[in-house]
Design a protein around this motif. Structure first.
Motif, PDB file in Angstrom:
ATOM      1  N   GLU A 167       0.732  -1.343   0.110  1.00 47.94           N
ATOM      2  CA  GLU A 167      -0.071  -0.006  -0.020  1.00 47.94           C
ATOM      3  C   GLU A 167       1.011   1.281   0.096  1.00 47.94           C
ATOM      4  O   GLU A 167       0.468   2.118  -0.652  1.00 47.94           O
ATOM      5  CB  GLU A 167      -0.951  -0.103   1.327  1.00 47.94           C
ATOM      6  N   GLN A 170       2.249   1.870  -3.503  1.00 45.56           N
ATOM      7  CA  GLN A 170       1.179   2.280  -4.353  1.00 45.56           C
ATOM      8  C   GLN A 170       1.281   3.676  -3.798  1.00 45.56           C
ATOM      9  O   GLN A 170       0.993   4.571  -4.848  1.00 45.56           O
ATOM     10  CB  GLN A 170      -0.043   1.473  -4.090  1.00 45.56           C
ATOM     11  N   HIS A 174       0.836   6.865  -6.833  1.00 43.91           N
ATOM     12  CA  HIS A 174      -0.490   7.609  -6.855  1.00 43.91           C
ATOM     13  C   HIS A 174      -0.451   9.161  -6.371  1.00 43.91           C
ATOM     14  O   HIS A 174      -0.975   9.687  -7.151  1.00 43.91           O
ATOM     15  CB  HIS A 174      -1.676   6.971  -5.901  1.00 43.91           C
ATOM     16  N   TYR A 182      -0.548   6.781 -13.885  1.00 48.92           N
ATOM     17  CA  TYR A 182      -0.415   5.699 -12.930  1.00 48.92           C
ATOM     18  C   TYR A 182      -0.947   4.416 -13.760  1.00 48.92           C
ATOM     19  O   TYR A 182      -0.265   3.505 -13.680  1.00 48.92           O
ATOM     20  CB  TYR A 182      -1.238   5.909 -11.446  1.00 48.92           C
ATOM     21  N   ILE A 188       1.510  -2.176  -9.738  1.00 52.21           N
ATOM     22  CA  ILE A 188       1.689  -2.728  -8.336  1.00 52.21           C
ATOM     23  C   ILE A 188       0.685  -3.492  -8.012  1.00 52.21           C
ATOM     24  O   ILE A 188      -0.393  -2.920  -7.775  1.00 52.21           O
ATOM     25  CB  ILE A 188       2.206  -1.581  -7.518  1.00 52.21           C
TER      26      ILE A 188
END
Length: 192
Positions: A167, A170, A174, A182, A188
């Motif tokens: 997370e 990412q 992001h 993205y 990912i």
């Protein structure tokens, strides 16, 4: 034993490191534009570091801060041109970074994954890099990310879960990219 010092690099030194060391060390597909580093640096989310032996810069690293502050991505790590390779300078640099960032939840690494289409020589070099990160205390996260067309095996230093690390990985992209960029260039995870 040799004495080393970890120092934060100023913008002028970052430019020199980028030109004289990072550019020869990393192929174009793996090299973030200097302007992107400068943007992250000015936003307070990027830290360039140098490992010095006396006044000589012997290694460099850049750290990219998770927008929520819990993780750091070791974006680049290199031993300077002209310094001997395989003599532990990279290990010393990672050790200093681990100490400096001991307050964060985890340090992520993107390391080039092996690929069947590459030469045995290139895959052997990638295996050595992957083994380096394992040897200095990073653990495999068990997924491969495709970042701008380059496949990276993912590693974590820290005791957070694989899911928390993914997370954070990412979030880094992001936060910096539009959804279109993205979706187009960042994958990912991609199953290994």
């Amino acid at each position: 034993m040799e004495q080393y010092e970890l120092r934060r690099l100023d913008l002028d030194t970052l430019h020199l490191v980028y030109q004289n060391h990072l550019t020869p060390d990393f192929p174009p597909a793996e090299r973030k534009p200097l302007s992107a580093m400068e943007k992250l640096l000015s936003a307070g989310r990027y830290e360039p570091w140098g490992l010095y032996r006396g006044e000589d810069l012997v290694a460099y690293a850049t750290m990219w801060k998770d927008p929520e502050g819990g993780f750091e991505l070791l974006d680049y790590l290199g031993v300077c041109q002209g310094e001997p390779r395989g003599e532990g300078i990279g290990t010393v640099m990672v050790s200093y970074l681990m100490d400096h960032y001991s307050h964060v939840e985890g340090i992520l690494v993107e390391a080039e994954a092996e690929e069947p289409t590459l030469s045995e020589e290139e895959n052997a070099m990638r295996r050595r890099r992957l083994a380096f990160y394992r040897r200095v205390g990073f653990r495999d996260l068990g997924y491969v990310a495709d970042i701008y067309g380059v496949r990276y095996a993912m590693f974590l230093y820290g005791d957070k879960s694989d899911e928390e690390a993914m997370e954070a990985h990412q979030r880094l992209y992001h936060y910096e990219l539009t959804p279109w960029l993205y979706d187009r260039f960042i994958h990912i995870p991609e199953q290994a």
